[in-house]
Design a protein around this motif. Structure first.
Motif, PDB file in Angstrom:
ATOM      1  N   ALA A 430     -21.434 -14.587   7.090  1.00 39.18           N
ATOM      2  CA  ALA A 430     -21.314 -14.792   8.538  1.00 39.18           C
ATOM      3  C   ALA A 430     -19.941 -15.339   8.925  1.00 39.18           C
ATOM      4  N   LEU A 431     -19.161 -15.796   7.947  1.00 38.29           N
ATOM      5  CA  LEU A 431     -17.845 -16.367   8.238  1.00 38.29           C
ATOM      6  C   LEU A 431     -16.787 -15.274   8.322  1.00 38.29           C
ATOM      7  N   SER A 432     -15.739 -15.528   9.107  1.00 39.54           N
ATOM      8  CA  SER A 432     -14.589 -14.622   9.115  1.00 39.54           C
ATOM      9  C   SER A 432     -13.870 -14.731   7.772  1.00 39.54           C
ATOM     10  N   GLY A 433     -12.992 -13.753   7.499  1.00 37.15           N
ATOM     11  CA  GLY A 433     -12.285 -13.738   6.216  1.00 37.15           C
ATOM     12  C   GLY A 433     -11.475 -14.988   5.971  1.00 37.15           C
ATOM     13  N   GLY A 434     -10.796 -15.472   7.025  1.00 37.00           N
ATOM     14  CA  GLY A 434      -9.975 -16.670   6.872  1.00 37.00           C
ATOM     15  C   GLY A 434     -10.794 -17.893   6.536  1.00 37.00           C
ATOM     16  N   ASN A 435     -11.961 -18.032   7.146  1.00 39.71           N
ATOM     17  CA  ASN A 435     -12.816 -19.184   6.870  1.00 39.71           C
ATOM     18  C   ASN A 435     -13.466 -19.087   5.496  1.00 39.71           C
ATOM     19  N   GLN A 436     -13.796 -17.868   5.060  1.00 42.55           N
ATOM     20  CA  GLN A 436     -14.274 -17.688   3.687  1.00 42.55           C
ATOM     21  C   GLN A 436     -13.203 -18.141   2.694  1.00 42.55           C
ATOM     22  N   GLN A 437     -11.952 -17.760   2.972  1.00 39.78           N
ATOM     23  CA  GLN A 437     -10.868 -18.102   2.063  1.00 39.78           C
ATOM     24  C   GLN A 437     -10.631 -19.610   2.034  1.00 39.78           C
ATOM     25  N   LYS A 438     -10.710 -20.260   3.190  1.00 43.92           N
ATOM     26  CA  LYS A 438     -10.504 -21.708   3.227  1.00 43.92           C
ATOM     27  C   LYS A 438     -11.611 -22.438   2.466  1.00 43.92           C
ATOM     28  N   LEU A 439     -12.827 -21.918   2.499  1.00 49.74           N
ATOM     29  CA  LEU A 439     -13.921 -22.507   1.714  1.00 49.74           C
ATOM     30  C   LEU A 439     -13.623 -22.412   0.216  1.00 49.74           C
ATOM     31  N   ILE A 440     -13.133 -21.237  -0.217  1.00 51.83           N
ATOM     32  CA  ILE A 440     -12.808 -21.048  -1.637  1.00 51.83           C
ATOM     33  C   ILE A 440     -11.671 -21.982  -2.052  1.00 51.83           C
ATOM     34  N   VAL A 441     -10.638 -22.067  -1.221  1.00 56.48           N
ATOM     35  CA  VAL A 441      -9.503 -22.947  -1.533  1.00 56.48           C
ATOM     36  C   VAL A 441      -9.989 -24.392  -1.639  1.00 56.48           C
ATOM     37  N   GLY A 442     -10.826 -24.816  -0.698  1.00 50.01           N
ATOM     38  CA  GLY A 442     -11.364 -26.172  -0.748  1.00 50.01           C
ATOM     39  C   GLY A 442     -12.188 -26.428  -1.988  1.00 50.01           C
ATOM     40  N   ARG A 443     -13.003 -25.468  -2.367  1.00 48.18           N
ATOM     41  CA  ARG A 443     -13.817 -25.603  -3.580  1.00 48.18           C
ATOM     42  C   ARG A 443     -12.944 -25.733  -4.816  1.00 48.18           C
ATOM     43  N   GLU A 444     -11.910 -24.883  -4.919  1.00 51.93           N
ATOM     44  CA  GLU A 444     -11.094 -24.872  -6.126  1.00 51.93           C
ATOM     45  C   GLU A 444     -10.122 -26.048  -6.184  1.00 51.93           C
ATOM     46  N   MET A 445      -9.826 -26.651  -5.053  1.00 46.19           N
ATOM     47  CA  MET A 445      -8.980 -27.850  -5.030  1.00 46.19           C
ATOM     48  C   MET A 445      -9.797 -29.104  -5.319  1.00 46.19           C
ATOM     49  N   SER A 446     -11.113 -28.983  -5.324  1.00 50.32           N
ATOM     50  CA  SER A 446     -11.978 -30.147  -5.566  1.00 50.32           C
ATOM     51  C   SER A 446     -12.094 -30.431  -7.059  1.00 50.32           C
ATOM     52  N   GLY A 447     -12.468 -31.637  -7.382  1.00 55.73           N
ATOM     53  CA  GLY A 447     -12.652 -32.011  -8.785  1.00 55.73           C
ATOM     54  C   GLY A 447     -11.369 -32.270  -9.531  1.00 55.73           C
ATOM     55  N   GLU A 448     -10.271 -32.516  -8.804  1.00 53.24           N
ATOM     56  CA  GLU A 448      -8.978 -32.842  -9.412  1.00 53.24           C
ATOM     57  C   GLU A 448      -8.574 -31.858 -10.509  1.00 53.24           C
ATOM     58  N   PRO A 449      -8.356 -30.582 -10.166  1.00 55.96           N
ATOM     59  CA  PRO A 449      -7.937 -29.611 -11.182  1.00 55.96           C
ATOM     60  C   PRO A 449      -6.563 -29.968 -11.744  1.00 55.96           C
ATOM     61  N   LYS A 450      -6.352 -29.605 -13.010  1.00 55.79           N
ATOM     62  CA  LYS A 450      -5.067 -29.844 -13.660  1.00 55.79           C
ATOM     63  C   LYS A 450      -4.130 -28.646 -13.485  1.00 55.79           C
ATOM     64  N   PHE A 451      -4.743 -27.493 -13.303  1.00 54.91           N
ATOM     65  CA  PHE A 451      -3.971 -26.254 -13.187  1.00 54.91           C
ATOM     66  C   PHE A 451      -4.752 -25.300 -12.282  1.00 54.91           C
ATOM     67  N   LEU A 452      -4.031 -24.605 -11.404  1.00 53.61           N
ATOM     68  CA  LEU A 452      -4.682 -23.709 -10.442  1.00 53.61           C
ATOM     69  C   LEU A 452      -4.059 -22.324 -10.518  1.00 53.61           C
ATOM     70  N   ILE A 453      -4.910 -21.309 -10.624  1.00 50.03           N
ATOM     71  CA  ILE A 453      -4.478 -19.923 -10.442  1.00 50.03           C
ATOM     72  C   ILE A 453      -4.780 -19.553  -9.004  1.00 50.03           C
ATOM     73  N   ALA A 454      -3.740 -19.232  -8.249  1.00 44.06           N
ATOM     74  CA  ALA A 454      -3.905 -18.823  -6.851  1.00 44.06           C
ATOM     75  C   ALA A 454      -3.485 -17.359  -6.747  1.00 44.06           C
ATOM     76  N   ALA A 455      -4.473 -16.460  -6.739  1.00 47.75           N
ATOM     77  CA  ALA A 455      -4.202 -15.024  -6.692  1.00 47.75           C
ATOM     78  C   ALA A 455      -4.369 -14.528  -5.264  1.00 47.75           C
ATOM     79  N   HIS A 456      -3.278 -14.145  -4.653  1.00 48.30           N
ATOM     80  CA  HIS A 456      -3.293 -13.662  -3.264  1.00 48.30           C
ATOM     81  C   HIS A 456      -4.057 -14.628  -2.353  1.00 48.30           C
ATOM     82  N   PRO A 457      -3.641 -15.899  -2.319  1.00 47.87           N
ATOM     83  CA  PRO A 457      -4.445 -16.916  -1.621  1.00 47.87           C
ATOM     84  C   PRO A 457      -4.540 -16.717  -0.119  1.00 47.87           C
ATOM     85  N   THR A 458      -3.621 -15.957   0.492  1.00 50.14           N
ATOM     86  CA  THR A 458      -3.672 -15.764   1.946  1.00 50.14           C
ATOM     87  C   THR A 458      -3.838 -14.294   2.321  1.00 50.14           C
TER      88      THR A 458
END
Length: 536
Positions: A430-458
């Protein structure tokens, strides 16, 4: 089609007073657009502005509550996409509608199979596809399985699929999202050719400079309604952005360096054979020499002796035309696909670890396709928050999922990352594409990651969501996160990265300084037009 004919022709598409309501929200309100035949008509607006709903209405996927649609002067009413196809409308979706286990040919003819004596006439289908591909510069291998294609090739298959069905009006949703500048120009030449043949293109994009380059007319949608119809000669990219969101275009520029001496991720001599499952070196062979041995044997390599370090506080950008090894590099680092070579995370050799163990050790992953790899669209936002993090707090409590804690953390992500949603129990679809992406970014930034793969983040998000995601990446970098950034947006790569590498045919061919390279130069390295020398 001559200029005189175009001058007297009825509009290709007329939308009058289109309104579409969903429970609790009005997606479109009194939309009015006139698309002239033989033109490229761009539609721009933020994610959630109502563009996707409007295009689904025009393609027969949804029915408007109010308003009329005219095609070539005749009023029409669509119940299904087949009705739209019947009057010559075809749509290439941003998230492709292809069967992965079918070949290119099978996907193109699916539902429109040519028959001979009651049987599928493969020869006729192949001839027609070859003719279309040659006429429009859409290079594809008819016998290749779609699951083996890169995103760019999938897009070409979708365009051919639409043309095969006889479409004269093409709806293209973010068609340049995966292309380098040279390929964009090639696509635009194809669109101009289609236009000269009398075809009409409705072009949806967030890349405003490209819109100004290719469009004959532009319609701006904001909050579900049309707010402006302009000619490219009347506006600038900045003015278009203001019409869309009320603010200037954001820039991805990264300010002061935060790169430290500590290596967070070390990749050493990663090599991957095409169609190979080898993950252990043959006896007496070094990882450094393995790729050379395979090359001497004439083997095709998806990854060819790839090595690099990423330090804490560093964003390493990898540029490359789609299908040159970026996906395989991600899969090797994530443990999704076997490869020869080493991967170290903060000094620990994780080469033999499972994907789950790598995730638990602190690897975050923003995938290249949010629908295929990042979300369960039929699940709620809080359930999607748990994905990939189900063995860690706050999701995990003993052997069970801690629903209360997971929901509370989803509320935090929604707030901190400005995910616009009625609530955390809302389904992801039900979310727009941008809001889906922001949810994913928020999830992957959580839990203090040491390393992040950002593939086509925007990819496929509007200028507002794009700016927010850039800010989150910059802030995480400043806090010491190491980031591998893979993107088809060259301005994004140049602006965000501390260092740049170019991947070509599975091999790192150039190391570049982002402060001293232009998108055109970068595109030259990516296509092999400029030869690079990679430092070892």
């Amino acid at each position: 089609m001559s200029a005189d004919t175009l001058a007297t022709a009825k509009p290709a598409v007329e939308l009058e007073g289109i309104t579409k309501r969903f429970p609790g929200v009005v997606a479109n309100h009194d939309i009015r657009i006139t698309v002239e035949p033989g033109t490229v008509h761009a539609i721009v607006g933020e994610n959630g502005a109502g563009k996707s709903t409007l295009m689904k209405i025009l393609y027969g996927m949804q029915k408007p509550d109010e308003g009329t649609i005219k095609v070539n002067g005749a009023e029409v009413s669509f119940r299904t996409p087949s009705d739209a196809i019947g009057v010559g409308i075809g749509m290439v979706h941003q998230h492709f509608m292809l069967a992965d286990n079918f070949t290119v040919l099978e996907n193109i003819v699916l539902g429109a199979e040519p028959k001979k004596a009651g049987l599928l006439d493969l020869a006729a289908a192949r001839r027609r596809i070859t003719e279309l591909a040659g006429a429009h510069g859409l290079r594809v291998d008819p016998d290749k399985r779609v699951e083996d294609l890169g995103v760019g090739d999938r897009q070409r298959v979708e365009i051919l699929k639409v043309l095969y069905r006889g479409a004269r009006i093409l709806i293209l949703d973010e068609p340049t999202a995966v292309l380098v500048p040279q390929e964009v120009e090639e696509l635009f030449q194809n669109l101009r050719q289609l236009k000269s043949e009398g075809l009409t293109v409705i072009f949806i994009s967030h890349k405003l400079d490209e819109v100004l380059d290719i469009a004959d007319a532009i319609t701006v949608i904001r909050r579900g309604t049309t707010v402006a119809s302009v000619l490219p000669s009347e506006v600038t990219a900045r003015r278009l952005a203001e019409l869309m969101v009320g603010s200037e275009l954001p820039t991805p520029e990264t300010r002061e360096s935060t790169v430290t001496e500590k290596v967070a991720l070390r990749v050493s001599h990663l090599t991957m054979e095409a169609d190979g499952n080898r993950a252990v070196l043959p006896k007496g062979t070094s990882a450094a020499g393995y790729a050379e041995t395979l090359r001497a044997e004439g083997r095709r390599l998806l990854l060819d002796d790839v090595s690099f370090d990423i330090h804490e506080g560093e964003i390493l950008g990898v540029a490359g035309v789609e299908g040159n090894g970026q996906t395989e590099l991600i899969e090797a680092i994530m443990g999704l696909r076997p490869a020869i070579g080493g991967v170290q995370l903060n000094g620990d050799d994780i080469s033999s670890w499972s994907t789950l163990r790598r995730r638990e050790a602190g690897i975050g992953y923003i995938p290249e396709d949010r629908h295929r790899q990042g979300l369960m669209l039929e699940a709620s936002l809080w359930e999607n928050r748990v994905l990939g993090h189900q063995t860690r707090r706050p999701a995990r409590s003993g052997i069970w999922i801690n629903r209360r804690a997971a929901k509370a953390d989803t509320e935090r992500i929604v707030k901190d990352y400005d995910v616009r949603t009625p609530g955390i129990d809302t389904l992801a679809l039900a979310l727009s594409g941008g809001n889906q992406q922001k949810l994913i970014v928020g999830r992957e930034m959580s839990g203090e990651p040491k390393f992040l793969i950002a593939a086509h983040p925007t990819r496929g998000v509007d200028v507002g969501a794009q700016a927010a995601i850039w800010d989150h990446l910059r802030n995480a970098r400043a806090a010491g996160l190491a980031v591998l950034l893979i993107s088809a947006d060259l301005d994004e790569l140049i602006g965000l990265s501390d260092s740049l590498r170019v991947i070509y045919r599975g091999r790192l061919v150039a190391g570049l300084d982002p402060s001293d390279v232009t998108p055109e130069q970068l595109g030259g390295y990516m296509t092999g037009a400029i030869a690079g020398t990679e430092e070892t």
